[in-house]
Scaffold this motif. Structure first.
Motif, PDB file in Angstrom:
ATOM      1  N   HIS A   1       0.814  -1.215   0.000  1.00  0.00           N
ATOM      2  CA  HIS A   1       0.000   0.000   0.000  1.00  0.00           C
ATOM      3  C   HIS A   1       0.854   1.274   0.000  1.00  0.00           C
TER       4      HIS A   1
ATOM      5  N   HIS B   1      -4.032  -1.134  -1.068  1.00  0.00           N
ATOM      6  CA  HIS B   1      -4.770   0.132  -1.062  1.00  0.00           C
ATOM      7  C   HIS B   1      -3.825   1.313  -1.250  1.00  0.00           C
TER       8      HIS B   1
ATOM      9  N   TYR C   1      -8.845  -0.592  -1.486  1.00  0.00           N
ATOM     10  CA  TYR C   1      -9.524   0.700  -1.553  1.00  0.00           C
ATOM     11  C   TYR C   1      -8.566   1.803  -1.997  1.00  0.00           C
TER      12      TYR C   1
END
Length: 179
Positions: free
Chosen positions: A8, A31, A54
């Motif tokens: 991430h 993410h 996300y």
């Protein structure tokens, strides 16, 4: 021997197709990148339980992501501009083994627009809709209390609640994501 992969906040634009060759991978944190698609091979990860994707640029998802990835328990895909077809495919057959499917209000509205007559009016019960809010290096999710099982039991009605869904190790979300 790789069980947890944390990628991430790295401005990644793609993942290698070979990611599906990690047979004991249990959690994949991708993410806060610039991903526009996920490789189909993600569905071949037999032990993947947590997929946090996300805050990317995903418009499509591998077909059957939630049904083909049999160990998947948590999928967070908020803040991605998913297409109507991607949302229809995603919510068409959500297995009960998927304990948490995090989507945002925009994605739910996209799904509602793309529904065909005769399809369910409301999304499955195990999704958690809401609005993602940047909070420095953290994200919070504004979620109606009516969608939280603990609040349903307590009878808290429509009171809103903040739920922290993750923390980014990348730069502050108020800054541009392009390097």
């Amino acid at each position: 021997s790789l069980r947890h992969l944390m990628l991430h906040g790295n401005f990644l634009r793609s993942l290698p197709k070979s990611i599906g060759q990690l047979p004991i991978l249990e959690s994949l944190f991708i993410h806060d990148n610039l991903l526009e698609q996920l490789p189909e091979s993600i569905c071949e990860l037999p032990r993947l339980e947590w997929l946090y994707a996300y805050n990317n640029r995903l418009r499509e998802l591998p077909l059957g992501l939630v049904t083909r990835t049999r160990s998947l328990e948590r999928l967070l895909i908020e803040s991605n501009p998913l297409s109507e077809q991607a949302m229809r495919d995603l919510l068409a057959d959500v297995p009960s083994s998927l304990r948490l499917l995090g989507v945002d209000d925009t994605q739910v509205e996209t799904w509602r627009r793309g529904r065909r007559s005769g399809e369910a009016m409301e999304p499955p019960r195990n999704i958690t809709p809401g609005r993602m809010l940047p909070w420095g290096r953290l994200y919070a999710k504004l979620t109606p209390a009516s969608s939280l099982s603990a609040h349903r039991r307590l009878g808290c009605g429509g009171i809103g609640a903040f739920i922290a869904t993750g923390a980014s190790q990348g730069q502050d979300s108020s800054q541009s994501k392009d390097p």
